[in-house]
Design an enzyme around this catalytic site. Structure first.
Site, PDB file in Angstrom:
ATOM      1  N   HIS A  28      49.978  45.065  38.386  1.00  0.00           N
ATOM      2  CA  HIS A  28      49.769  43.682  37.971  1.00  0.00           C
ATOM      3  C   HIS A  28      50.752  42.707  38.623  1.00  0.00           C
ATOM      4  O   HIS A  28      50.376  41.581  38.967  1.00  0.00           O
ATOM      5  CB  HIS A  28      49.883  43.591  36.443  1.00  0.00           C
ATOM      6  CG  HIS A  28      49.115  42.467  35.851  1.00  0.00           C
ATOM      7  ND1 HIS A  28      48.570  42.522  34.594  1.00  0.00           N
ATOM      8  CD2 HIS A  28      48.797  41.240  36.317  1.00  0.00           C
ATOM      9  CE1 HIS A  28      47.939  41.386  34.329  1.00  0.00           C
ATOM     10  NE2 HIS A  28      48.077  40.589  35.348  1.00  0.00           N
ATOM     11  N   TYR A  78      46.237  42.179  28.613  1.00  0.00           N
ATOM     12  CA  TYR A  78      45.298  41.269  27.953  1.00  0.00           C
ATOM     13  C   TYR A  78      45.000  41.698  26.518  1.00  0.00           C
ATOM     14  O   TYR A  78      44.469  40.916  25.737  1.00  0.00           O
ATOM     15  CB  TYR A  78      43.967  41.211  28.709  1.00  0.00           C
ATOM     16  CG  TYR A  78      44.037  40.712  30.133  1.00  0.00           C
ATOM     17  CD1 TYR A  78      45.210  40.196  30.692  1.00  0.00           C
ATOM     18  CD2 TYR A  78      42.905  40.767  30.942  1.00  0.00           C
ATOM     19  CE1 TYR A  78      45.250  39.764  31.996  1.00  0.00           C
ATOM     20  CE2 TYR A  78      42.933  40.320  32.257  1.00  0.00           C
ATOM     21  CZ  TYR A  78      44.114  39.830  32.782  1.00  0.00           C
ATOM     22  OH  TYR A  78      44.142  39.403  34.082  1.00  0.00           O
TER      23      TYR A  78
END
Length: 223
Positions: free
Chosen positions: A106, A48
């Site tokens: 992830h 991010y």
């Protein structure tokens, strides 16, 4: 804030605030606002590119560290034992923290088994309170659960009224893996907040469609 108890006994807030697609330049204030509103679980990821902003918000929010539940994730290019060990330290430095409450793989690509060994070690060293995975479909989750020394405590998956994944939730229940929904509002797409059924339920109970969606997730066992 309600909590859910993970398989290792760690208590996690059942609702959290995610910062996917929140730009670095606004992320600090957004996270401070979320914490002041009552959120205690903050979810970010190395991919991010806003971990530093989250860290500044944590440092300046005035809430004791032990009252917060901080999650971040290792991304595809950070897979492999050594890579993930390095990625963990980089995320910890970016966040300005001494430990993480939850660290996730992830996506199930690359040498994620090597990464899982790294997570197991960091967990045993007390540097992470809980470990888990993200976006693991049933076959990958089953395989990891049956071959890992420490089973994942969480699987974070996309889940909302247009993508309910009931069979996957049932499987996670059998495996004692806590489901955690990302994009519970479908990122605001497909008219989620103007969905007639959701609006009808919300009006009946004096709530907003967003509140209805969150409660639906919680009632079905997903944080």
């Amino acid at each position: 804030m309600e909590i859910v108890k993970l398989r290792n006994g760690v208590e996690m807030p059942i609702e959290g605030f995610g910062v996917f697609q929140v730009p670095e330049e606004t992320c600090e204030q957004v996270v401070r606002d979320a914490i002041s509103t009552g959120y205690r679980l903050i979810d970010t990821a190395s991919s991010y590119q806003n971990e530093k902003a989250v860290g500044r918000a944590i440092a300046g929010c005035g809430v004791p560290r032990e009252e917060l539940f901080i999650t971040t994730k290792a991304y595809i290019q950070q897979m492999g034992y050594e890579n993930t060990k390095q990625a963990f330290q980089e995320s910890l430095d970016n966040l300005g923290l001494d430990y993480l409450d939850l660290y996730l793989i992830h996506m199930p690509f690359g040498d994620y088994y090597g990464s899982w060994r790294a997570l197991e070690e960091l967990y045993q060293e007390g540097r992470i309170r809980a470990i888990g995975v993200c976006n693991f479909l049933p076959d990958r989750l089953l395989d990891l659960c049956y071959n890992a020394k420490i089973q994942p405590q969480i699987n974070q998956i996309e889940r909302h009224p247009h993508y309910q994944r009931a069979e996957e939730l049932a499987l996670m229940g059998e495996l004692n893996v806590q489901p955690e929904a990302w994009a519970p509002f479908a990122e605001g797409l497909k008219g989620m907040f103007t969905e007639p059924v959701l609006q009808e339920i919300a009006q009946k109970h004096g709530r907003t469609p967003a509140q209805v969606i969150l409660r639906w997730n919680v009632q079905q066992g997903a944080s």
